[in-house]
Motif scaffolding. Structure first.
Motif, PDB file in Angstrom:
ATOM      1  N   LEU A  66       9.292  -0.240  22.921  1.00  0.00           N
ATOM      2  CA  LEU A  66       9.752   0.593  21.821  1.00  0.00           C
ATOM      3  C   LEU A  66      10.987  -0.038  21.182  1.00  0.00           C
ATOM      4  O   LEU A  66      11.782  -0.695  21.861  1.00  0.00           O
ATOM      5  N   THR A  67      11.151   0.192  19.883  1.00  0.00           N
ATOM      6  CA  THR A  67      12.333  -0.317  19.207  1.00  0.00           C
ATOM      7  C   THR A  67      13.592   0.302  19.792  1.00  0.00           C
ATOM      8  O   THR A  67      14.590  -0.367  20.042  1.00  0.00           O
ATOM      9  N   ASP A  68      13.562   1.605  20.016  1.00  0.00           N
ATOM     10  CA  ASP A  68      14.665   2.310  20.681  1.00  0.00           C
ATOM     11  C   ASP A  68      14.122   3.633  21.182  1.00  0.00           C
ATOM     12  O   ASP A  68      12.937   3.922  21.068  1.00  0.00           O
ATOM     13  N   PHE A  69      14.993   4.441  21.781  1.00  0.00           N
ATOM     14  CA  PHE A  69      14.577   5.729  22.338  1.00  0.00           C
ATOM     15  C   PHE A  69      15.227   6.894  21.613  1.00  0.00           C
ATOM     16  O   PHE A  69      15.168   8.029  22.074  1.00  0.00           O
ATOM     17  N   SER A  70      15.870   6.636  20.497  1.00  0.00           N
ATOM     18  CA  SER A  70      16.622   7.685  19.821  1.00  0.00           C
ATOM     19  C   SER A  70      15.697   8.663  19.114  1.00  0.00           C
ATOM     20  O   SER A  70      14.540   8.352  18.822  1.00  0.00           O
ATOM     21  N   GLY A  71      16.224   9.850  18.826  1.00  0.00           N
ATOM     22  CA  GLY A  71      15.463  10.836  18.081  1.00  0.00           C
ATOM     23  C   GLY A  71      14.506  11.615  18.971  1.00  0.00           C
ATOM     24  O   GLY A  71      14.378  11.391  20.178  1.00  0.00           O
ATOM     25  N   ALA A  72      13.770  12.540  18.340  1.00  0.00           N
ATOM     26  CA  ALA A  72      12.899  13.460  19.074  1.00  0.00           C
ATOM     27  C   ALA A  72      11.439  13.023  19.050  1.00  0.00           C
ATOM     28  O   ALA A  72      10.570  13.756  19.495  1.00  0.00           O
ATOM     29  N   PHE A  73      11.151  11.832  18.570  1.00  0.00           N
ATOM     30  CA  PHE A  73       9.773  11.419  18.332  1.00  0.00           C
ATOM     31  C   PHE A  73       9.040  11.008  19.601  1.00  0.00           C
ATOM     32  O   PHE A  73       7.865  11.299  19.783  1.00  0.00           O
ATOM     33  N   TYR A  74       9.708  10.312  20.512  1.00  0.00           N
ATOM     34  CA  TYR A  74       9.006   9.558  21.547  1.00  0.00           C
ATOM     35  C   TYR A  74       8.496  10.380  22.724  1.00  0.00           C
ATOM     36  O   TYR A  74       7.604   9.929  23.458  1.00  0.00           O
ATOM     37  N   GLY A  75       9.048  11.572  22.957  1.00  0.00           N
ATOM     38  CA  GLY A  75       8.692  12.326  24.147  1.00  0.00           C
ATOM     39  C   GLY A  75       7.207  12.578  24.302  1.00  0.00           C
ATOM     40  O   GLY A  75       6.606  12.254  25.338  1.00  0.00           O
ATOM     41  N   ASP A  76       6.571  13.157  23.285  1.00  0.00           N
ATOM     42  CA  ASP A  76       5.146  13.473  23.367  1.00  0.00           C
ATOM     43  C   ASP A  76       4.296  12.209  23.431  1.00  0.00           C
ATOM     44  O   ASP A  76       3.281  12.166  24.139  1.00  0.00           O
ATOM     45  N   LEU A  77       4.688  11.182  22.702  1.00  0.00           N
ATOM     46  CA  LEU A  77       3.947   9.921  22.723  1.00  0.00           C
ATOM     47  C   LEU A  77       3.921   9.344  24.135  1.00  0.00           C
ATOM     48  O   LEU A  77       2.855   8.956  24.649  1.00  0.00           O
ATOM     49  N   LEU A  78       5.079   9.309  24.786  1.00  0.00           N
ATOM     50  CA  LEU A  78       5.153   8.752  26.134  1.00  0.00           C
ATOM     51  C   LEU A  78       4.436   9.637  27.140  1.00  0.00           C
ATOM     52  O   LEU A  78       3.810   9.140  28.083  1.00  0.00           O
ATOM     53  N   GLN A  79       4.502  10.958  26.951  1.00  0.00           N
ATOM     54  CA  GLN A  79       3.819  11.864  27.869  1.00  0.00           C
ATOM     55  C   GLN A  79       2.314  11.665  27.821  1.00  0.00           C
ATOM     56  O   GLN A  79       1.640  11.618  28.850  1.00  0.00           O
ATOM     57  N   GLY A  80       1.780  11.539  26.604  1.00  0.00           N
ATOM     58  CA  GLY A  80       0.347  11.291  26.469  1.00  0.00           C
ATOM     59  C   GLY A  80      -0.065   9.972  27.083  1.00  0.00           C
ATOM     60  O   GLY A  80      -1.122   9.858  27.734  1.00  0.00           O
ATOM     61  N   THR A  81       0.768   8.948  26.908  1.00  0.00           N
ATOM     62  CA  THR A  81       0.495   7.640  27.498  1.00  0.00           C
ATOM     63  C   THR A  81       0.481   7.720  29.016  1.00  0.00           C
ATOM     64  O   THR A  81      -0.440   7.227  29.681  1.00  0.00           O
ATOM     65  N   LYS A  82       1.512   8.350  29.568  1.00  0.00           N
ATOM     66  CA  LYS A  82       1.633   8.439  31.019  1.00  0.00           C
ATOM     67  C   LYS A  82       0.482   9.227  31.638  1.00  0.00           C
ATOM     68  O   LYS A  82      -0.082   8.811  32.662  1.00  0.00           O
ATOM     69  N   GLU A  83       0.127  10.354  31.052  1.00  0.00           N
ATOM     70  CA  GLU A  83      -0.924  11.198  31.619  1.00  0.00           C
ATOM     71  C   GLU A  83      -2.241  10.451  31.724  1.00  0.00           C
ATOM     72  O   GLU A  83      -2.945  10.533  32.743  1.00  0.00           O
ATOM     73  N   LEU A  84      -2.597   9.696  30.700  1.00  0.00           N
ATOM     74  CA  LEU A  84      -3.850   8.942  30.722  1.00  0.00           C
ATOM     75  C   LEU A  84      -3.790   7.837  31.763  1.00  0.00           C
ATOM     76  O   LEU A  84      -4.735   7.645  32.545  1.00  0.00           O
ATOM     77  N   LEU A  85      -2.672   7.124  31.815  1.00  0.00           N
ATOM     78  CA  LEU A  85      -2.560   6.010  32.758  1.00  0.00           C
ATOM     79  C   LEU A  85      -2.595   6.488  34.203  1.00  0.00           C
ATOM     80  O   LEU A  85      -3.194   5.830  35.065  1.00  0.00           O
ATOM     81  N   VAL A  86      -1.966   7.615  34.482  1.00  0.00           N
ATOM     82  CA  VAL A  86      -1.998   8.164  35.840  1.00  0.00           C
ATOM     83  C   VAL A  86      -3.435   8.451  36.259  1.00  0.00           C
ATOM     84  O   VAL A  86      -3.845   8.147  37.393  1.00  0.00           O
ATOM     85  N   ARG A  87      -4.212   9.007  35.351  1.00  0.00           N
ATOM     86  CA  ARG A  87      -5.625   9.297  35.662  1.00  0.00           C
ATOM     87  C   ARG A  87      -6.408   8.018  35.925  1.00  0.00           C
ATOM     88  O   ARG A  87      -7.388   8.034  36.673  1.00  0.00           O
ATOM     89  N   ALA A 112       0.275  -4.408  27.523  1.00  0.00           N
ATOM     90  CA  ALA A 112       1.406  -3.762  26.857  1.00  0.00           C
ATOM     91  C   ALA A 112       0.965  -3.009  25.621  1.00  0.00           C
ATOM     92  O   ALA A 112       0.037  -3.420  24.916  1.00  0.00           O
ATOM     93  N   ILE A 113       1.654  -1.890  25.369  1.00  0.00           N
ATOM     94  CA  ILE A 113       1.531  -1.133  24.133  1.00  0.00           C
ATOM     95  C   ILE A 113       2.779  -1.433  23.314  1.00  0.00           C
ATOM     96  O   ILE A 113       3.887  -1.341  23.829  1.00  0.00           O
ATOM     97  N   ILE A 114       2.593  -1.790  22.056  1.00  0.00           N
ATOM     98  CA  ILE A 114       3.710  -2.253  21.235  1.00  0.00           C
ATOM     99  C   ILE A 114       3.994  -1.269  20.101  1.00  0.00           C
ATOM    100  O   ILE A 114       3.131  -1.017  19.255  1.00  0.00           O
ATOM    101  N   LEU A 115       5.198  -0.714  20.111  1.00  0.00           N
ATOM    102  CA  LEU A 115       5.718   0.076  18.985  1.00  0.00           C
ATOM    103  C   LEU A 115       7.160  -0.382  18.795  1.00  0.00           C
ATOM    104  O   LEU A 115       8.113   0.353  19.006  1.00  0.00           O
ATOM    105  N   ASP A 116       7.297  -1.638  18.402  1.00  0.00           N
ATOM    106  CA  ASP A 116       8.598  -2.294  18.405  1.00  0.00           C
ATOM    107  C   ASP A 116       8.651  -3.316  17.269  1.00  0.00           C
ATOM    108  O   ASP A 116       8.040  -4.384  17.353  1.00  0.00           O
ATOM    109  N   VAL A 117       9.381  -2.987  16.211  1.00  0.00           N
ATOM    110  CA  VAL A 117       9.416  -3.854  15.031  1.00  0.00           C
ATOM    111  C   VAL A 117      10.135  -5.168  15.309  1.00  0.00           C
ATOM    112  O   VAL A 117      10.002  -6.119  14.529  1.00  0.00           O
ATOM    113  N   THR A 118      10.888  -5.257  16.417  1.00  0.00           N
ATOM    114  CA  THR A 118      11.591  -6.501  16.707  1.00  0.00           C
ATOM    115  C   THR A 118      10.668  -7.572  17.284  1.00  0.00           C
ATOM    116  O   THR A 118      11.062  -8.729  17.385  1.00  0.00           O
TER     117      THR A 118
END
Length: 326
Positions: A66-87, A112-118
């Motif tokens: 991820l580019t950074d962790f700031s703001g309220a955007f990333y929580g649900d995205l990461l939760q969905g990612t984690k839940e699928l990977l755990v399964r 890797a999943i990429i959401l990083d403009v750098t």
């Protein structure tokens, strides 16, 4: 630090027997396995992930950059990612910054999943050429080892702009994201297309940053240009963070200005925070949890050698308080 050799010596067995026992192989009896595990615990043995990955060619770990962790955007995205990977039997590691990228060439992660403009696209292509499996959320890349799971930015921006036009506005402010953002570029392109094909509409572009501060700066300019109050302003903020920042600035510095009457604002992302704005923000909605889960699912398929097709996350317009005609 204890090694397999130390465990074998203490338990009185061969190194290969220790290796089989630590990996749960049926080649070792339960009694011997329990004895070896007890010794390993006594010696505080920590498995060498790098050595194990060289042997099995997998770590069962996925990285998301991820580019950074700031703001309220990333929580649900990461939760969905984690839940699928755990399964699917994988663990997730979240990375930000160039120093963490060594995990790809060193094969400390399986993909890797990429959401990083750098990340340069050329760099990602080089990794893919070496066999690394990647899913990108923030760019269009064509490679057999790369899958795209992209947000339908163009559809969302079109819905937002057409909504403001249908409400009678003839001038629209577009508050963009950072200049390097793929999502922002796509949204701006869609806004410009709508404006170009609609007679009598003008567009003012204000560069933002996807943060609340960007919305505050944009609000300051817009309020100065509408000081006469002759017409309601129409603003499409390219994310909810900036829209909330704009609303907060107006409430603090221009309490006589009513959002939904004197200025009409549309956001993008439908963050949970937007549900508590007054009035409720009109915004572009989609499932961030589904986005993360689908990205994870596509990456697991890539790793397993299954065929995958590029995917798109669809969006809808969620109306807040109805707005009047300008």
């Amino acid at each position: 630090m204890a090694t397999i050799k130390d465990i074998a010596k203490r338990a009185g067995v061969s190194i290969s027997t220790v290796s089989y026992a630590l990996n749960g192989s049926p080649k070792v009896t339960n009694e011997t396995t329990e004895k070896i595990l007890a010794v390993a615990k006594e010696l505080n043995y920590i498995p060498n992930a790098a050595a194990r990955s060289l042997k099995t060619r997998e770590t069962k770990i996925i990285g998301i950059f991820l580019t950074d962790f700031s703001g309220a955007f990333y929580g649900d995205l990461l939760q969905g990612t984690k839940e699928l990977l755990v399964r699917k039997g994988y663990e997730l590691i979240v990375c930000s910054g160039k120093q963490s990228r060594w995990m790809l060439p060193e094969r400390m992660i399986d993909g890797a999943i990429i959401l990083d403009v750098t990340f340069d696209s050329e760099e990602l292509i080089r990794y893919a050429d070496r066999g690394h499996k990647l899913v990108v959320l923030d760019r269009e890349l064509t490679h057999p080892n790369i899958n795209q799971v992209l947000l339908d930015n163009k559809a969302g921006a079109t819905l937002a702009t057409e909504h403001l036009i249908e409400e009678g506005h003839r001038k629209i402010y577009a508050v963009t994201g950072p200049s390097g953002s793929f999502d922002s570029k796509q949204r701006l392109h869609a806004v410009m297309q709508v404006v170009e094909r609609t007679a009598g509409i003008t567009l003012a572009i204000i560069e933002g940053d996807f943060n609340k501060e960007g919305g505050e700066h944009a609000a300051k300019r817009i309020m100065a240009e509408h000081a006469d109050g002759q017409a309601a302003a129409a603003v499409f903020c390219f994310n909810d963070e900036m829209a909330i920042g704009m609303m907060n600035y107006i409430a603090e510095h221009h309490p006589e200005t009513r959002v939904g009457e004197h200025i009409h604002i549309v956001g993008f992302d439908n963050l949970e925070l937007a549900a508590y704005s007054q009035p409720r923000l009109t915004t572009i909605d989609y499932s961030k949890r589904k986005w993360g889960a689908l990205a994870a699912e596509q990456l697991v398929k890539l790793i397993s050698g299954a065929e995958v097709e590029n995917e798109r996350i669809y969006v809808t317009l969620m109306k807040g308080k109805s707005v009047g005609t300008a």
